[in-house]
Design an enzyme around this catalytic site. Structure first.
Site, PDB file in Angstrom:
ATOM      1  N   HIS A 185      17.361 -49.192  -3.557  1.00 25.77           N
ATOM      2  CA  HIS A 185      17.742 -48.959  -2.131  1.00 25.77           C
ATOM      3  C   HIS A 185      16.371 -48.187  -1.454  1.00 25.77           C
ATOM      4  O   HIS A 185      15.487 -47.856  -2.120  1.00 25.77           O
ATOM      5  CB  HIS A 185      18.815 -47.709  -2.495  1.00 25.77           C
ATOM      6  CG  HIS A 185      19.580 -46.983  -1.467  1.00 25.77           C
ATOM      7  ND1 HIS A 185      18.840 -46.054  -0.529  1.00 25.77           N
ATOM      8  CD2 HIS A 185      20.942 -47.060  -0.902  1.00 25.77           C
ATOM      9  CE1 HIS A 185      19.757 -45.773   0.508  1.00 25.77           C
ATOM     10  NE2 HIS A 185      20.882 -46.089   0.352  1.00 25.77           N
ATOM     11  N   ASP A 262      17.512 -44.122 -10.927  1.00 22.41           N
ATOM     12  CA  ASP A 262      18.589 -43.870  -9.857  1.00 22.41           C
ATOM     13  C   ASP A 262      19.956 -44.167 -10.273  1.00 22.41           C
ATOM     14  O   ASP A 262      20.320 -45.376 -10.246  1.00 22.41           O
ATOM     15  CB  ASP A 262      18.142 -44.788  -8.617  1.00 22.41           C
ATOM     16  CG  ASP A 262      19.072 -44.432  -7.313  1.00 22.41           C
ATOM     17  OD1 ASP A 262      20.026 -43.822  -7.588  1.00 22.41           O
ATOM     18  OD2 ASP A 262      18.542 -44.909  -6.369  1.00 22.41           O
ATOM     19  N   GLN A 265      24.526 -45.320  -7.837  1.00 23.30           N
ATOM     20  CA  GLN A 265      25.733 -46.256  -8.106  1.00 23.30           C
ATOM     21  C   GLN A 265      26.200 -46.009  -9.357  1.00 23.30           C
ATOM     22  O   GLN A 265      27.284 -46.930  -9.685  1.00 23.30           O
ATOM     23  CB  GLN A 265      25.167 -47.650  -7.728  1.00 23.30           C
ATOM     24  CG  GLN A 265      25.028 -47.582  -5.930  1.00 23.30           C
ATOM     25  CD  GLN A 265      26.340 -47.581  -5.204  1.00 23.30           C
ATOM     26  OE1 GLN A 265      27.264 -47.701  -5.660  1.00 23.30           O
ATOM     27  NE2 GLN A 265      25.888 -46.897  -3.984  1.00 23.30           N
ATOM     28  N   LYS A 288      29.029 -39.905  -4.297  1.00 22.24           N
ATOM     29  CA  LYS A 288      29.363 -41.053  -4.983  1.00 22.24           C
ATOM     30  C   LYS A 288      30.194 -40.926  -6.268  1.00 22.24           C
ATOM     31  O   LYS A 288      30.408 -41.892  -6.679  1.00 22.24           O
ATOM     32  CB  LYS A 288      28.260 -41.959  -5.009  1.00 22.24           C
ATOM     33  CG  LYS A 288      27.270 -42.179  -3.593  1.00 22.24           C
ATOM     34  CD  LYS A 288      26.207 -43.145  -3.819  1.00 22.24           C
ATOM     35  CE  LYS A 288      25.371 -43.258  -2.580  1.00 22.24           C
ATOM     36  NZ  LYS A 288      25.884 -43.939  -1.355  1.00 22.24           N
ATOM     37  N   CYS A 426      20.954 -50.505   3.391  1.00 17.53           N
ATOM     38  CA  CYS A 426      19.646 -49.731   3.002  1.00 17.53           C
ATOM     39  C   CYS A 426      18.903 -50.274   1.759  1.00 17.53           C
ATOM     40  O   CYS A 426      18.460 -49.721   0.911  1.00 17.53           O
ATOM     41  CB  CYS A 426      19.869 -48.090   2.676  1.00 17.53           C
ATOM     42  SG  CYS A 426      20.628 -47.249   3.953  1.00 17.53           S
TER      43      CYS A 426
HETATM   44  N1  PLP Z   1      20.290 -45.090  -4.294  1.00 19.91           N
HETATM   45  C1  PLP Z   1      21.160 -45.784  -4.316  1.00 19.91           C
HETATM   46  C2  PLP Z   1      21.506 -47.059  -5.339  1.00 19.91           C
HETATM   47  C3  PLP Z   1      22.186 -45.760  -3.509  1.00 19.91           C
HETATM   48  O1  PLP Z   1      23.539 -46.719  -3.427  1.00 19.91           O
HETATM   49  C4  PLP Z   1      22.185 -44.759  -2.400  1.00 19.91           C
HETATM   50  C5  PLP Z   1      23.164 -44.524  -1.295  1.00 19.91           C
HETATM   51  O2  PLP Z   1      23.965 -45.557  -0.852  1.00 19.91           O
HETATM   52  C6  PLP Z   1      21.308 -43.888  -2.654  1.00 19.91           C
HETATM   53  C7  PLP Z   1      20.302 -44.020  -3.584  1.00 19.91           C
HETATM   54  C8  PLP Z   1      20.830 -42.586  -1.474  1.00 19.91           C
HETATM   55  O3  PLP Z   1      22.149 -42.020  -1.701  1.00 19.91           O
HETATM   56  P1  PLP Z   1      22.234 -40.572  -0.630  1.00 19.91           P
HETATM   57  O4  PLP Z   1      22.324 -41.132   0.491  1.00 19.91           O
HETATM   58  O5  PLP Z   1      23.522 -40.026  -1.200  1.00 19.91           O
HETATM   59  O6  PLP Z   1      21.122 -39.581  -1.036  1.00 19.91           O
END
Ligand code: PLP
Length: 467
Positions: A185, A262, A265, A288, A426
């Site tokens: 992401h 991270d 997900q 999430k 993203c």
């Molecule tokens: N990392 C992953 C794999 C994501 O899917 C997302 C959001 O879709 C993020 C990071 C960023 O999350 P946030 O916008 O809640 O900070």
């Protein structure tokens, strides 16, 4: 009311006694099932407002799971959109909230609202106990050794930026490498580009194989004694890929590189154990995970956290301040300047309790089955191409449909009450790997059903017939 009830973590709930150690249903996922948690949440007597404690299903003696049980707790899933029952297939963007979370947040504002850590009055103490109880629950949820290893943040993005700005500035220098798989992401790419620019380190992409798995040979080739950090997702938001994080972490550690995982997900889909992964950092977003927006967490190994300098200054993060000398508070507070999202933590605590009240291996098994069902259903739609086919994956279905732009697809489905996402998700480098700038994505959660998948497939078939 006993202390465990107050936290919503009764001694008999799965979250309190440790997640069952049955093998995970999906191939290669067994290592993600954590052992029983070692430390129960601390005492949190006093906070007695409605919604924070023993309300709802999470206090049942027997953990069980069915999508219907989960749906019953989700008020929003009973609304209509454009005259049709809502089919929420945008869980990768954000999950819906169970009534336990809604009641906990509303109960906090209705009866418990106070700032924390300051003031000697009853309500400040209650709010502090709830906030710190939330920290203990998150530590237990992730398999961390202590609540002190958890820093609250606004979410995944802020947690990664915190690590980049605090740990990264202190530990990266000219010629150092940060390895980042192409499926990440943007929030696990851009903060590293920013700190690399400042420190003259390099961000080194790790390529993907055609099916969306990380190319592990290329990963091994790119690792070297110059590698300071590997930043990788435990589950991809666009390809669904679940990489072998434990093995990749072990390999990185041979080069004394740190590993940031991270979990944005991952956390809603399968049990996480940071100790088993041996992750140096682990980050996730509450929204999430069935919790409110604006709250998330960073886990870091205690010796790493201990050495991290503040990245923001202000109240709550100091021991004492004068114009001559300011001393900082110990971690995790040193990294939490200003008033935190107290209601968010209360909601996150309720969400963790809600999810861990289910038999989590059963949840993961159900989602894997639903994914298989959805793959078959979508295969019946003419001209539909699924992007990413890694064998170990979460229930994310990113696709293109011949003759239709992704935004048009999402608009069409919306008319049928079906919410999917369209765009670059993203994750532009991941889509570029497939020669795409944009795609549609259906992302499933434990409360989705085969009937909803049938509605998605039927609506897409009608779109194809419409010309
Ligand atoms: N990392 C992953 C794999 C994501 O899917 C997302 C959001 O879709 C993020 C990071 C960023 O999350 P946030 O916008 O809640 O900070």
């Amino acid at each position: 009311m006993t202390t465990p009830d107050l936290l919503g973590l009764p001694a008999t709930a799965p979250g309190a006694t440790g997640v069952p150690t049955a093998a995970s249903p999906a191939a290669g996922t067994a290592s993600r099932v954590p052992p029983p948690a070692a430390t129960p949440p601390p005492e949190a007597a006093g906070a007695t407002w409605p919604g924070i404690g023993a309300t709802g299903r999470q206090n049942s003696q027997q953990p069980s799971f069915s999508p219907e049980l989960a749906r019953r707790d989700m008020p929003i899933l009973h609304r209509t959109v454009n005259g049709k029952p809502l089919v929420w297939l945008d869980n990768g963007a954000t999950t819906q909230k169970p009534r336990q979370v809604i009641e906990a947040v509303s109960g906090f504002y209705g009866a418990g609202n106070s700032n924390i850590h300051r003031g000697a009055h009853t309500m400040a103490r209650e709010a502090t106990e709830a906030y710190e109880g939330g920290r203990a629950a998150v530590a237990q949820f992730l398999g961390a050794g202590s609540p002190d290893e958890i820093v609250f943040t606004r979410g995944t993005t802020e947690a990664i930026n915190l690590v980049a700005q605090s740990w990264g500035r202190a530990n990266l220098g000219p010629g150092d490498d940060i390895l980042v798989p192409v499926l990440e992401h943007h929030s696990n790419i851009v903060p590293w580009q920013m700190v690399a620019k400042e420190t003259r380190a390099r961000v080194v992409p790790v390529p993907l194989r055609p099916d969306g798995q990380i190319d592990l040979d290329a990963y091994a080739d790119r690792l070297s004694m110059r590698t300071r950090l590997v930043a990788l997702s435990q589950a991809s938001n666009v390809l669904g890929t679940v990489p072998p994080v434990k093995e990749m972490t072990a390999l990185a550690h041979r080069y004394r590189a740190k590993v940031l995982v991270d979990g944005a997900q991952a956390v809603a889909h399968f049990p996480v154990d940071v100790a088993d992964l041996d992750a140096d950092f682990y980050v996730f977003s509450g929204h999430k995970l069935f919790a409110p927006t604006g709250i998330g967490a960073l886990y870091a190994k205690p010796e790493i956290l201990e050495a991290m300098a503040p990245w923001q200054g202000g109240g709550n993060m100091i021991e004492s301040v004068s114009f001559e000398q300011t001393d900082y508070a110990p971690v995790p507070h040193r990294l939490e300047a200003g008033t935190g999202h107290i209601a968010g933590v209360v909601g996150l605590l309720a969400a963790v309790n809600w999810l861990t009240g289910f038999d989590r291996p059963a949840v993961a098994a159900y989602e894997t089955e639903l994914l298989g069902y959805a793959q078959q259903a979508l295969a019946t739609v003419p001209g539909l191409d699924l992007i990413g086919s890694a064998p170990d994956r979460i229930a994310v279905l990113t696709f293109t449909l011949a003759g239709h732009d992704p935004v048009e697809i999402a608009d069409w489905l919306d008319r049928d009450g079906i919410a999917v996402r369209a765009g670059h998700h993203c994750a532009q480098p991941a889509l570029a790997h497939y020669g795409l700038a944009s795609a549609a994505r259906a992302s499933l959660a434990l409360y989705n059903t085969p009937e909803e998948v049938d509605q998605l497939a039927a609506s897409l078939q009608r779109l194809q017939k419409s010309g």
